[in-house]
Scaffold this motif. Structure first.
Motif, PDB file in Angstrom:
ATOM      1  N   MET A   1      21.153  33.009  40.139  1.00  0.00           N
ATOM      2  CA  MET A   1      20.484  33.822  41.123  1.00  0.00           C
ATOM      3  C   MET A   1      20.992  33.448  42.511  1.00  0.00           C
ATOM      4  O   MET A   1      21.340  32.315  42.766  1.00  0.00           O
ATOM      5  N   ALA A   2      20.962  34.424  43.374  1.00  0.00           N
ATOM      6  CA  ALA A   2      21.410  34.241  44.753  1.00  0.00           C
ATOM      7  C   ALA A   2      20.229  34.437  45.698  1.00  0.00           C
ATOM      8  O   ALA A   2      19.225  35.031  45.336  1.00  0.00           O
ATOM      9  N   LEU A   3      20.384  33.955  46.917  1.00  0.00           N
ATOM     10  CA  LEU A   3      19.336  34.070  47.925  1.00  0.00           C
ATOM     11  C   LEU A   3      19.724  35.156  48.927  1.00  0.00           C
ATOM     12  O   LEU A   3      20.858  35.198  49.406  1.00  0.00           O
ATOM     13  N   PHE A   4      18.752  36.018  49.250  1.00  0.00           N
ATOM     14  CA  PHE A   4      18.957  37.109  50.186  1.00  0.00           C
ATOM     15  C   PHE A   4      17.843  37.092  51.221  1.00  0.00           C
ATOM     16  O   PHE A   4      16.685  36.861  50.891  1.00  0.00           O
ATOM     17  N   ALA A   5      18.190  37.348  52.485  1.00  0.00           N
ATOM     18  CA  ALA A   5      17.201  37.435  53.557  1.00  0.00           C
ATOM     19  C   ALA A   5      16.984  38.896  53.897  1.00  0.00           C
ATOM     20  O   ALA A   5      17.945  39.676  53.993  1.00  0.00           O
ATOM     21  N   LEU A   6      15.735  39.264  54.071  1.00  0.00           N
ATOM     22  CA  LEU A   6      15.411  40.626  54.492  1.00  0.00           C
ATOM     23  C   LEU A   6      15.820  40.781  55.950  1.00  0.00           C
ATOM     24  O   LEU A   6      15.324  40.082  56.818  1.00  0.00           O
TER      25      LEU A   6
ATOM     26  N   CYS B   1      10.462  37.552  53.572  1.00  0.00           N
ATOM     27  CA  CYS B   1      11.440  36.715  54.244  1.00  0.00           C
ATOM     28  C   CYS B   1      12.708  36.653  53.398  1.00  0.00           C
ATOM     29  O   CYS B   1      13.720  37.198  53.776  1.00  0.00           O
ATOM     30  N   THR B   2      12.598  36.000  52.254  1.00  0.00           N
ATOM     31  CA  THR B   2      13.762  35.888  51.373  1.00  0.00           C
ATOM     32  C   THR B   2      13.401  36.304  49.956  1.00  0.00           C
ATOM     33  O   THR B   2      12.235  36.353  49.567  1.00  0.00           O
TER      34      THR B   2
ATOM     35  N   VAL C   1      10.163  35.167  45.486  1.00  0.00           N
ATOM     36  CA  VAL C   1       9.809  35.842  46.732  1.00  0.00           C
ATOM     37  C   VAL C   1       9.216  34.828  47.713  1.00  0.00           C
ATOM     38  O   VAL C   1       8.319  34.081  47.358  1.00  0.00           O
ATOM     39  N   SER C   2       9.736  34.824  48.935  1.00  0.00           N
ATOM     40  CA  SER C   2       9.170  33.988  50.000  1.00  0.00           C
ATOM     41  C   SER C   2       8.749  34.888  51.146  1.00  0.00           C
ATOM     42  O   SER C   2       9.530  35.729  51.596  1.00  0.00           O
ATOM     43  N   LEU C   3       7.528  34.685  51.599  1.00  0.00           N
ATOM     44  CA  LEU C   3       7.015  35.427  52.735  1.00  0.00           C
ATOM     45  C   LEU C   3       7.221  34.619  54.009  1.00  0.00           C
ATOM     46  O   LEU C   3       7.418  33.411  53.961  1.00  0.00           O
ATOM     47  N   LYS C   4       7.140  35.286  55.146  1.00  0.00           N
ATOM     48  CA  LYS C   4       7.217  34.580  56.416  1.00  0.00           C
ATOM     49  C   LYS C   4       5.996  33.682  56.539  1.00  0.00           C
ATOM     50  O   LYS C   4       4.915  34.021  56.075  1.00  0.00           O
TER      51      LYS C   4
END
Length: 75
Positions: free
Chosen positions: A1-6, A35-36, A70-73
């Protein structure tokens, strides 16, 4: 899996994310926003947003909790 920022406005649109290759971003205010996202890379630097991942995003936003992918701000 990769990490993506909104980096756009629509969290369900893969084109609104930027592939992160270095240090994850610090996610500041406002709260209740994505966030991500961890997802498979589609090969062109965009996340593959599956129905299960979309459900996790909705759950995280509605309940104001981070999920496994999922990460929120921060508050």
């Amino acid at each position: 899996m990769a990490l993506f920022a909104l980096t756009g406005l629509n969290p369900s649109n893969p084109a609104h994310y930027t592939y992160i290759t270095g240090t994850p971003p610090v996610c500041a205010n406002p709260t209740q926003q994505m966030c991500t996202l961890q997802a498979d890379n589609d090969g062109s630097g965009l996340p593959i947003i599956t129905p299960a991942l979309k459900d996790e995003m909705i759950n995280s936003l509605q309940n104001q909790v981070n999920g496994p992918n999922v990460s929120l701000k921060s508050r």
